[in-house]
Design a protein around this motif. Sequence first.
Motif, PDB file in Angstrom:
ATOM      1  N   SER A  67       4.342 -89.958  99.436  1.00  0.00           N
ATOM      2  CA  SER A  67       5.532 -89.795  98.594  1.00  0.00           C
ATOM      3  C   SER A  67       6.614 -89.146  99.453  1.00  0.00           C
ATOM      4  CB  SER A  67       5.210 -88.943  97.370  1.00  0.00           C
ATOM      5  OG  SER A  67       4.729 -87.686  97.780  1.00  0.00           O
ATOM      6  N   THR A  70      12.908 -89.011  99.125  1.00  0.00           N
ATOM      7  CA  THR A  70      13.917 -89.951  98.605  1.00  0.00           C
ATOM      8  C   THR A  70      13.403 -90.710  97.389  1.00  0.00           C
ATOM      9  OG1 THR A  70      13.133 -91.617 100.162  1.00  0.00           O
ATOM     10  CG2 THR A  70      15.016 -90.262 100.846  1.00  0.00           C
ATOM     11  N   ASN A  71      12.362 -90.187  96.719  1.00  0.00           N
ATOM     12  CA  ASN A  71      11.750 -90.815  95.546  1.00  0.00           C
ATOM     13  C   ASN A  71      11.132 -92.170  95.859  1.00  0.00           C
ATOM     14  OD1 ASN A  71      12.255 -88.695  93.820  1.00  0.00           O
ATOM     15  ND2 ASN A  71      14.250 -89.488  93.217  1.00  0.00           N
ATOM     16  N   GLN A  72      10.646 -92.345  97.060  1.00  0.00           N
ATOM     17  CA  GLN A  72       9.950 -93.562  97.458  1.00  0.00           C
ATOM     18  C   GLN A  72       8.460 -93.256  97.595  1.00  0.00           C
ATOM     19  OE1 GLN A  72      11.252 -96.796  98.265  1.00  0.00           O
ATOM     20  NE2 GLN A  72      12.994 -95.936  97.154  1.00  0.00           N
ATOM     21  N   VAL A  74       5.418 -94.870  99.679  1.00  0.00           N
ATOM     22  CA  VAL A  74       5.193 -95.788 100.786  1.00  0.00           C
ATOM     23  C   VAL A  74       3.697 -95.907 101.035  1.00  0.00           C
ATOM     24  CG1 VAL A  74       5.623 -96.191 103.241  1.00  0.00           C
ATOM     25  CG2 VAL A  74       7.373 -95.125 101.832  1.00  0.00           C
ATOM     26  N   SER A  86       6.738-100.457  99.933  1.00  0.00           N
ATOM     27  CA  SER A  86       7.481 -99.267  99.561  1.00  0.00           C
ATOM     28  C   SER A  86       8.175 -99.549  98.232  1.00  0.00           C
ATOM     29  CB  SER A  86       8.511 -98.932 100.642  1.00  0.00           C
ATOM     30  OG  SER A  86       9.295 -97.829 100.254  1.00  0.00           O
ATOM     31  N   GLU A  88      10.355 -97.577  94.707  1.00  0.00           N
ATOM     32  CA  GLU A  88      10.967 -96.371  94.165  1.00  0.00           C
ATOM     33  C   GLU A  88      10.027 -95.788  93.123  1.00  0.00           C
ATOM     34  OE1 GLU A  88      14.998 -94.788  92.005  1.00  0.00           O
ATOM     35  OE2 GLU A  88      15.044 -96.643  93.148  1.00  0.00           O
TER      36      GLU A  88
END
Length: 157
Positions: A67, A70-72, A74, A86, A88
């Motif tokens: 995590s 950037t609120n991603q 991956v 990846s 959001e």
Amino acid sequence: MITRYYNGVPFSRTTISCVAVAFFVVLFCARAASAAVTFPLEAKWSATLPAPPLYVPAFDEHRIYVSLRTNQLVALFMKDGTTAWSVECPMTAAPAAGAGLVYAGSDGLIEARRDTDGGAQWRRPVQGRIVSLYWDAGWLLAQTEAGPLVALRAVDG
């Protein structure tokens, strides 16, 4: 050779014999375990992420789930560190992984995503902010900020 220790107890069943056997088993296991790790350890691969990690990553047999700030969310392949996908995914706790899914918790929501492409499998509203997730044996345990522990069947929420 003495075959009896006391009160007719066979010598092989005494405390002395049991301790000796345990000592040699531990000694043998320690040698086997130390032989499996060789030093110095070498990095097999490294990956450059688009942002710093937010929490401790989760992993399964094939992927590592990170995590980002950037609120991603991956997913990296464990064998070589390449990016699998990846998406959001805002999170308030470290992800958890198991049974072909990766689990994320946020404010009032727990969601499961497929490990192959990051697509949503199921979503479950909860009261409060998720502060920790743990997967084991087909169950997902989620701790909320307010205190209740939520147990969900991991396959379908």
